[in-house]
Design a protein around this motif. Structure first.
Motif, short mmCIF file in Angstrom:
data_model
loop_
_atom_site.label_atom_id
_atom_site.label_comp_id
_atom_site.label_asym_id
_atom_site.label_seq_id
_atom_site.Cartn_x
_atom_site.Cartn_y
_atom_site.Cartn_z
N ASN A 24 -14.69 7.30 -5.72
CA ASN A 24 -13.36 7.03 -6.26
C ASN A 24 -12.97 8.07 -7.31
N ASP A 51 -10.97 5.45 -3.35
CA ASP A 51 -9.65 5.20 -3.90
C ASP A 51 -9.28 6.25 -4.96
N ASP A 52 -7.97 6.50 -5.10
CA ASP A 52 -7.42 7.33 -6.19
C ASP A 52 -7.93 8.76 -6.17
N GLY A 108 -9.46 5.66 1.55
CA GLY A 108 -9.20 4.62 0.57
C GLY A 108 -7.73 4.54 0.17
N ARG A 109 -7.48 3.78 -0.85
CA ARG A 109 -6.11 3.55 -1.31
C ARG A 109 -5.67 4.65 -2.28
N ARG A 110 -4.36 4.87 -2.28
CA ARG A 110 -3.70 5.78 -3.25
C ARG A 110 -4.22 7.22 -3.15
N THR A 112 0.96 4.07 -2.99
CA THR A 112 0.74 5.48 -2.65
C THR A 112 1.87 6.35 -3.19
N ARG A 165 0.83 -1.21 0.00
CA ARG A 165 0.00 0.00 0.00
C ARG A 165 0.87 1.26 0.00
#
Length: 225
Positions: free
Chosen positions: A121, A95-96, A74-76, A7, A3
């Protein structure tokens, strides 16, 4: 490390000033805030709320970014510059996403339970924007700088203004005149412009009537002597 690696790659892809992942990891406050939040959120979910809040407050002191331990991130996520960002307890970020400095994901003070927004997202929230209330900002939406968003934004939409209104959806222009305002809060600028327009029409009408009366007087024949 997976992760963290994704990132760092997201930062490198979105920030043209980023020269290396090592530089991003060591010097970018948004990365540090995200890492601190993961620890704080873990503690929060395990009901160690004092420790969770301690970590989040240390992160705020160190980075200038305040993320409540209860918020779901979320991710990124890329936080560009980051100073002055505030993310509330029940906020959710997909995310994103890309968030610039001075952004608030907050509440209005009128709601209970879920009080903060849910961000989809691949959403971009520009500098100084305020997203306030328990509604959803759809996937792929764009929030303009200094906009104040008080109700739901559909996927793919671009929102601008105070209060914010949608001007584009998936790149196609939206006729704001035919849109329902997001809230029952009246826009003082639009109200003032409408009042000025009415005043101008009224003055033009008076001027026209006065001109016609003057013309009629000029055309009246003089009385015979």
């Amino acid at each position: 490390m997976t992760r963290l690696g994704e990132t760092l790659r997201a930062y490198q892809a979105r920030d043209p000033a980023a020269r290396s992942r090592l530089e991003i990891f060591l010097l970018y406050p948004g990365v540090h805030a995200t890492l601190y939040h993961r620890l704080a959120h873990f503690l929060y979910r395990h009901r160690l709320k004092f420790l969770a809040r301690f970590v989040s407050q240390w992160s705020r002191f160190w980075t200038g970014i305040e993320i409540h331990p209860g918020a779901k991130i979320g991710r990124r996520l890329v936080i560009d510059h980051g100073m002055g960002i505030v993310i509330g307890e029940t906020a959710e970020v997909g995310d994103d996403c890309l968030i610039y400095h001075g952004v608030t994901l907050g509440g209005t003070g009128k709601d209970q339970g879920k009080r903060h927004p849910t961000i989809g997202n691949n959403v971009l929230i520009s500098t100084g924007a305020k997203v306030l209330g328990p509604f959803t900002v759809g996937d792929g939406a764009r929030i303009a700088a200094n906009a104040v968003v008080l109700s739901e934004i559909p996927p793919g939409a671009t929102a601008v203004g105070v209060p914010a209104h949608v001007v584009r959806v998936y790149g196609k222009k939206v006729d704001y005149a035919n849109e329902v305002n997001q809230t029952d809060v009246k826009d003082p600028v639009l109200e003032r412009l409408a009042a000025l327009s009415d005043r101008v029409e009224f003055l033009e009408k008076l001027q026209d009537e006065g001109y016609l009366k003057n013309q009629e007087k000029k055309e009246e024949p003089e009385d015979a002597v």
